[in-house]
Design a protein around this motif. Structure first.
Motif, PDB file in Angstrom:
ATOM      1  N   GLY A  28       0.774  -1.238   0.000  1.00  0.00           N
ATOM      2  CA  GLY A  28       0.000   0.000   0.000  1.00  0.00           C
ATOM      3  C   GLY A  28       0.799   1.278   0.000  1.00  0.00           C
ATOM      4  O   GLY A  28       0.318   2.301   0.489  1.00  0.00           O
ATOM      5  N   VAL A  37       0.422  -0.948   5.124  1.00  0.00           N
ATOM      6  CA  VAL A  37       0.385  -2.073   6.056  1.00  0.00           C
ATOM      7  C   VAL A  37       1.657  -2.889   5.900  1.00  0.00           C
ATOM      8  O   VAL A  37       2.046  -3.239   4.791  1.00  0.00           O
ATOM      9  CB  VAL A  37      -0.844  -2.969   5.800  1.00  0.00           C
ATOM     10  CG1 VAL A  37      -0.841  -4.179   6.732  1.00  0.00           C
ATOM     11  CG2 VAL A  37      -2.131  -2.173   5.968  1.00  0.00           C
ATOM     12  N   PHE A  83       0.191  -0.990  11.012  1.00  0.00           N
ATOM     13  CA  PHE A  83      -0.435  -0.022  10.115  1.00  0.00           C
ATOM     14  C   PHE A  83       0.180   1.359  10.329  1.00  0.00           C
ATOM     15  O   PHE A  83       0.537   1.714  11.459  1.00  0.00           O
ATOM     16  CB  PHE A  83      -1.925   0.095  10.392  1.00  0.00           C
ATOM     17  CG  PHE A  83      -2.776  -1.049   9.915  1.00  0.00           C
ATOM     18  CD1 PHE A  83      -3.877  -0.807   9.107  1.00  0.00           C
ATOM     19  CD2 PHE A  83      -2.498  -2.365  10.279  1.00  0.00           C
ATOM     20  CE1 PHE A  83      -4.684  -1.846   8.668  1.00  0.00           C
ATOM     21  CE2 PHE A  83      -3.291  -3.409   9.849  1.00  0.00           C
ATOM     22  CZ  PHE A  83      -4.389  -3.146   9.037  1.00  0.00           C
ATOM     23  N   ARG A 156      -4.345  -5.693   4.059  1.00  0.00           N
ATOM     24  CA  ARG A 156      -4.714  -4.351   3.591  1.00  0.00           C
ATOM     25  C   ARG A 156      -5.929  -4.393   2.670  1.00  0.00           C
ATOM     26  O   ARG A 156      -6.830  -3.559   2.787  1.00  0.00           O
ATOM     27  CB  ARG A 156      -3.551  -3.678   2.858  1.00  0.00           C
ATOM     28  CG  ARG A 156      -3.871  -2.244   2.493  1.00  0.00           C
ATOM     29  CD  ARG A 156      -2.770  -1.545   1.726  1.00  0.00           C
ATOM     30  NE  ARG A 156      -3.122  -0.138   1.592  1.00  0.00           N
ATOM     31  CZ  ARG A 156      -3.959   0.330   0.666  1.00  0.00           C
ATOM     32  NH1 ARG A 156      -4.513  -0.495  -0.209  1.00  0.00           N
ATOM     33  NH2 ARG A 156      -4.257   1.621   0.626  1.00  0.00           N
ATOM     34  N   TYR A 159      -8.983  -4.699   4.680  1.00  0.00           N
ATOM     35  CA  TYR A 159      -9.249  -3.438   5.378  1.00  0.00           C
ATOM     36  C   TYR A 159      -9.915  -2.443   4.433  1.00  0.00           C
ATOM     37  O   TYR A 159     -10.846  -1.724   4.831  1.00  0.00           O
ATOM     38  CB  TYR A 159      -7.945  -2.871   5.921  1.00  0.00           C
ATOM     39  CG  TYR A 159      -8.105  -1.613   6.737  1.00  0.00           C
ATOM     40  CD1 TYR A 159      -8.466  -1.668   8.080  1.00  0.00           C
ATOM     41  CD2 TYR A 159      -7.901  -0.353   6.171  1.00  0.00           C
ATOM     42  CE1 TYR A 159      -8.615  -0.519   8.835  1.00  0.00           C
ATOM     43  CE2 TYR A 159      -8.053   0.807   6.922  1.00  0.00           C
ATOM     44  CZ  TYR A 159      -8.401   0.713   8.251  1.00  0.00           C
ATOM     45  OH  TYR A 159      -8.550   1.853   8.991  1.00  0.00           O
ATOM     46  N   LYS A 176      -8.969  -0.622  -4.169  1.00  0.00           N
ATOM     47  CA  LYS A 176      -8.128  -0.654  -2.959  1.00  0.00           C
ATOM     48  C   LYS A 176      -7.379   0.653  -2.725  1.00  0.00           C
ATOM     49  O   LYS A 176      -6.330   0.679  -2.078  1.00  0.00           O
ATOM     50  CB  LYS A 176      -7.139  -1.822  -3.030  1.00  0.00           C
ATOM     51  CG  LYS A 176      -7.766  -3.178  -3.333  1.00  0.00           C
ATOM     52  CD  LYS A 176      -8.785  -3.589  -2.289  1.00  0.00           C
ATOM     53  CE  LYS A 176      -9.254  -5.020  -2.451  1.00  0.00           C
ATOM     54  NZ  LYS A 176     -10.023  -5.312  -3.661  1.00  0.00           N
TER      55      LYS A 176
END
Length: 213
Positions: A28, A37, A83, A156, A159, A176
């Motif tokens: 990410g 992450v 995170f 991730r 999430y 994403k």
């Protein structure tokens, strides 16, 4: 079955004189929204043969990543995730926020005598209070880094699916947080939410549009 990624780890363990290699990778860094992450992961050498299909998460299908994630996280593999939020990314910059996420993930392993972290990429993780070795393209070379990349990526992605329910309209579950055409259109229509990285150019430009003479 021969596993070149595990063979790399065995060579590194001998070179670094350690019995405890921890792979550290992130997911990410590039998206316009959501956290970065990191995962820190240890695979007992006696169990490595069970994970011969593990590879760089970018080379795996979503279905295969999900399958491997379940196998890794429901076994005796040791792992932890960390995170760094969009706000922390804006405040620190993406590289330093990545190191922050890595430090948070590796916290679980700090008290293991002799442990060494293999960090994916060219840089050591700033501030990480343990021995470490950067490995360029590590997620394609090292089993423990590749496993960390899979866990970080799936964590991730899931999430971001949750964020999609909290911030409907942006399409987080699909892209994403990456700067797809659909995402950019939603940004123009809705404006950024609190999960958007305001220091990233496409988001910053929407907040401070250029006024031409």
């Amino acid at each position: 079955m021969e596993n070149s990624l595990f063979n790399f780890d065995k060579t590194q363990a001998l070179r670094l004189e350690t019995n405890f290699l921890i792979g550290v990778d992130e997911a990410g860094r590039g998206p316009l929204a959501g956290p970065v992450v990191a995962c820190a992961c240890y695979i007992p050498p006696s169990r490595a043969a069970l994970f011969h299909e593990v590879n760089d998460s970018k080379k795996l299908t979503e279905r295969k990543r999900d399958e491997l994630f379940e196998r890794l996280t429901q076994s005796d593999v040791l792992y932890a995730t960390g995170f760094a939020t969009a706000e922390e990314i804006d405040r620190l910059n993406i590289l330093q926020a990545t190191f922050l996420a890595m430090r948070r993930a590796a916290q679980k392993f700090l008290n293991i005598p002799g442990a060494v972290a293999l960090i994916d990429g060219p840089y050591p993780a700033a501030g990480l209070a343990m021995r470490q070795q950067p490995v360029i393209d590590g997620d394609a070379k090292s089993l423990v880094i590749a496993a960390a990349s899979v866990i970080a990526k799936v964590t991730r992605d899931r999430y971001m699916v949750t964020l999609d329910t909290l911030y409907p309209g942006y399409g987080f579950a699909g892209h994403k947080g990456y700067g797809t055409a659909k995402h950019m259109q939603a940004l123009r229509e809705l404006g950024p939410c609190k999960e958007h990285r305001r220091s990233f150019g496409p988001v910053r430009n929407l907040l401070t549009p250029t006024i031409l003479p």
